[in-house]
Design a protein around this motif. Structure first.
Motif, PDB file in Angstrom:
ATOM      1  N   VAL A  99     128.455  42.417 125.885  1.00  0.00           N
ATOM      2  CA  VAL A  99     129.257  41.677 127.168  1.00  0.00           C
ATOM      3  C   VAL A  99     128.379  42.710 128.220  1.00  0.00           C
ATOM      4  N   PHE A 100     129.161  43.462 128.663  1.00  0.00           N
ATOM      5  CA  PHE A 100     128.796  44.819 129.887  1.00  0.00           C
ATOM      6  C   PHE A 100     128.127  45.180 129.790  1.00  0.00           C
ATOM      7  N   THR A 101     127.665  46.070 128.311  1.00  0.00           N
ATOM      8  CA  THR A 101     125.810  46.708 128.659  1.00  0.00           C
ATOM      9  C   THR A 101     124.768  45.929 129.348  1.00  0.00           C
ATOM     10  N   SER A 102     124.840  44.046 128.250  1.00  0.00           N
ATOM     11  CA  SER A 102     123.727  43.551 128.787  1.00  0.00           C
ATOM     12  C   SER A 102     124.369  43.155 130.065  1.00  0.00           C
ATOM     13  N   MET A 103     124.986  42.738 130.984  1.00  0.00           N
ATOM     14  CA  MET A 103     125.378  43.288 132.313  1.00  0.00           C
ATOM     15  C   MET A 103     125.120  44.307 133.624  1.00  0.00           C
ATOM     16  N   MET A 104     125.296  44.981 132.601  1.00  0.00           N
ATOM     17  CA  MET A 104     124.637  46.351 133.344  1.00  0.00           C
ATOM     18  C   MET A 104     123.216  46.437 133.747  1.00  0.00           C
ATOM     19  N   LEU A 105     122.472  45.829 132.336  1.00  0.00           N
ATOM     20  CA  LEU A 105     121.020  46.112 132.009  1.00  0.00           C
ATOM     21  C   LEU A 105     120.246  45.393 133.263  1.00  0.00           C
ATOM     22  N   ILE A 106     120.848  43.837 133.076  1.00  0.00           N
ATOM     23  CA  ILE A 106     119.870  43.019 134.081  1.00  0.00           C
ATOM     24  C   ILE A 106     120.617  42.709 135.242  1.00  0.00           C
ATOM     25  N   LEU A 107     121.857  43.381 135.510  1.00  0.00           N
ATOM     26  CA  LEU A 107     122.184  42.560 136.833  1.00  0.00           C
ATOM     27  C   LEU A 107     122.119  43.870 137.916  1.00  0.00           C
ATOM     28  N   HIS A 108     122.186  44.804 137.576  1.00  0.00           N
ATOM     29  CA  HIS A 108     121.956  46.111 138.306  1.00  0.00           C
ATOM     30  C   HIS A 108     120.612  46.235 139.144  1.00  0.00           C
ATOM     31  N   PRO A 109     119.549  46.210 138.024  1.00  0.00           N
ATOM     32  CA  PRO A 109     117.934  46.241 138.562  1.00  0.00           C
ATOM     33  C   PRO A 109     118.262  44.955 139.405  1.00  0.00           C
ATOM     34  N   ARG A 110     118.444  43.952 139.853  1.00  0.00           N
ATOM     35  CA  ARG A 110     118.197  43.135 140.591  1.00  0.00           C
ATOM     36  C   ARG A 110     119.123  42.724 141.956  1.00  0.00           C
ATOM     37  N   ILE A 111     120.735  42.864 141.261  1.00  0.00           N
ATOM     38  CA  ILE A 111     121.286  42.359 142.720  1.00  0.00           C
ATOM     39  C   ILE A 111     122.026  43.901 143.061  1.00  0.00           C
ATOM     40  N   GLY A 112     121.526  45.317 141.959  1.00  0.00           N
ATOM     41  CA  GLY A 112     122.242  46.577 142.940  1.00  0.00           C
ATOM     42  C   GLY A 112     123.666  46.691 142.588  1.00  0.00           C
ATOM     43  N   GLY A 113     123.394  48.297 141.920  1.00  0.00           N
ATOM     44  CA  GLY A 113     124.727  48.582 141.613  1.00  0.00           C
ATOM     45  C   GLY A 113     126.461  48.275 141.695  1.00  0.00           C
ATOM     46  N   PRO A 114     126.223  47.931 142.951  1.00  0.00           N
ATOM     47  CA  PRO A 114     127.943  47.824 143.537  1.00  0.00           C
ATOM     48  C   PRO A 114     128.769  46.757 143.449  1.00  0.00           C
ATOM     49  N   PRO A 115     127.250  45.326 143.226  1.00  0.00           N
ATOM     50  CA  PRO A 115     127.908  44.090 143.013  1.00  0.00           C
ATOM     51  C   PRO A 115     128.328  43.942 141.813  1.00  0.00           C
ATOM     52  N   THR A 116     127.136  44.610 140.698  1.00  0.00           N
ATOM     53  CA  THR A 116     127.592  44.212 139.172  1.00  0.00           C
ATOM     54  C   THR A 116     128.913  45.891 139.033  1.00  0.00           C
ATOM     55  N   ALA A 117     128.640  46.871 139.204  1.00  0.00           N
ATOM     56  CA  ALA A 117     130.566  47.414 139.287  1.00  0.00           C
ATOM     57  C   ALA A 117     131.049  46.048 139.424  1.00  0.00           C
ATOM     58  N   ALA A 118     131.635  46.064 140.213  1.00  0.00           N
ATOM     59  CA  ALA A 118     132.272  45.038 140.850  1.00  0.00           C
ATOM     60  C   ALA A 118     133.180  43.925 139.325  1.00  0.00           C
ATOM     61  N   VAL A 119     131.701  42.841 138.910  1.00  0.00           N
ATOM     62  CA  VAL A 119     132.247  42.479 137.763  1.00  0.00           C
ATOM     63  C   VAL A 119     132.736  42.824 136.526  1.00  0.00           C
ATOM     64  N   LEU A 120     132.483  44.312 136.303  1.00  0.00           N
ATOM     65  CA  LEU A 120     133.041  44.635 135.561  1.00  0.00           C
ATOM     66  C   LEU A 120     134.669  45.866 136.384  1.00  0.00           C
ATOM     67  N   ALA A 121     135.305  45.795 136.541  1.00  0.00           N
ATOM     68  CA  ALA A 121     135.796  46.517 138.228  1.00  0.00           C
ATOM     69  C   ALA A 121     137.026  45.758 138.190  1.00  0.00           C
ATOM     70  N   ASN A 122     136.593  43.901 138.099  1.00  0.00           N
ATOM     71  CA  ASN A 122     137.453  42.927 137.868  1.00  0.00           C
ATOM     72  C   ASN A 122     137.098  42.502 136.484  1.00  0.00           C
TER      73      ASN A 122
END
Length: 265
Positions: free
Chosen positions: A189-212
């Motif tokens: 799940v985390f890996t799919s979020m990294m690969l899909i969300l990061h290119p679209r919304i950027g690293g910091p917002p995607t990282a916020a999901v994993l940080a939480n």
């Protein structure tokens, strides 16, 4: 119908069911922001179905031993999250996600070489979370941009998780409970979020999901420990049920606590 065809059809059904769970959860994540998204992402939507399908093919002792191997892997997952969160602030998705997965694989290889006890698994989780939670705190509060879904997003997520389930189910009879427990907790799940969300919304917002996700992963660790103990004493069905109840109750408590904080602001 031949046994091989029955196995193939059953495997395809298992892959489809699990993929549907994960795709639904990831869509909720995109629409609800990093806090709710993290609570959904840390539910056992990938590991849970894998263990259910393992329980259909193996006895309670197998499930208990697999859970014992999964427990320290949970600590590796939070370190994967920390690696990605830090790198994603400035690096590309390939660098950030690649390094995070490499860290997880290296830790999984190390964990595989150790004979774990329940106490040892709990201690390594406590140490990992004591280190990671304070470091992740500063990256938690980022506004989630509006996500425009692309045509390949859902197929990619489904394929990632379906491949994981196929690997666990197919190899479990040959590799045994320890490796099955490690593979079952691969952070699909985390890996799919990294690969899909990061290119679209950027690293910091995607990282916020994993940080939480750190607090939710704590609950997952407790649930895995419950599965190990309960499966040995009461069997796989009760063990899996208690583990799921533990994880859901933990995340609901986190959600309620977050609502209380917002109400006070």
């Amino acid at each position: 119908m031949s046994p091989e065809l029955i196995f193939l059809l059953t495997l395809v059904l298992r892959m489809a069911i699990t993929a549907a769970f994960v795709v639904t959860a990831s869509v909720i994540t995109e629409r609800s922001g990093p806090v709710i998204g993290a609570l959904v992402a840390t539910l056992p939507i990938s590991a849970g179905p894998s263990y259910v399908f393992l329980a259909l093919d193996h006895d309670a002792a197998f499930i208990a031993e697999g859970a014992l191997a999964s427990l320290p892997i949970n600590a590796a997952t939070i370190l994967l999250g920390l690696t990605y969160v830090i790198l994603a602030q400035r690096r590309s998705v390939l660098v950030s996600a690649g390094a995070a997965v490499a860290v997880w694989i290296a830790l999984a290889s190390l964990i595989r070489s150790v004979h774990w006890t329940l106490a040892g698994g709990l201690i390594v989780n406590a140490i990992a979370f004591a280190i990671c939670v304070p470091l992740l705190q500063r990256y938690r509060h980022v506004k989630m941009p509006i996500v425009a879904r692309r045509w390949y997003d859902i197929p990619l997520r489904a394929c990632l998780v379906a491949t994981l389930v196929a690997t666990v189910v197919t190899l479990s009879g040959w590799v045994g409970p320890k490796i099955s427990g490690i593979i079952a907790l691969f952070p699909a799940v985390f890996t799919s979020m990294m690969l899909i969300l990061h290119p679209r919304i950027g690293g910091p917002p995607t990282a916020a999901v994993l940080a939480n996700s750190a607090w939710g992963l704590m609950g997952l660790g407790v649930a895995i420990a419950v599965l190990h103990v309960a499966a040995l004493r009461f069997g796989s069905v009760i063990g899996l049920s208690l583990a799921l109840a533990t994880c859901v109750s933990w995340n609901l408590a986190l959600w309620w606590n977050e609502r209380r904080k917002l109400a006070r602001c």
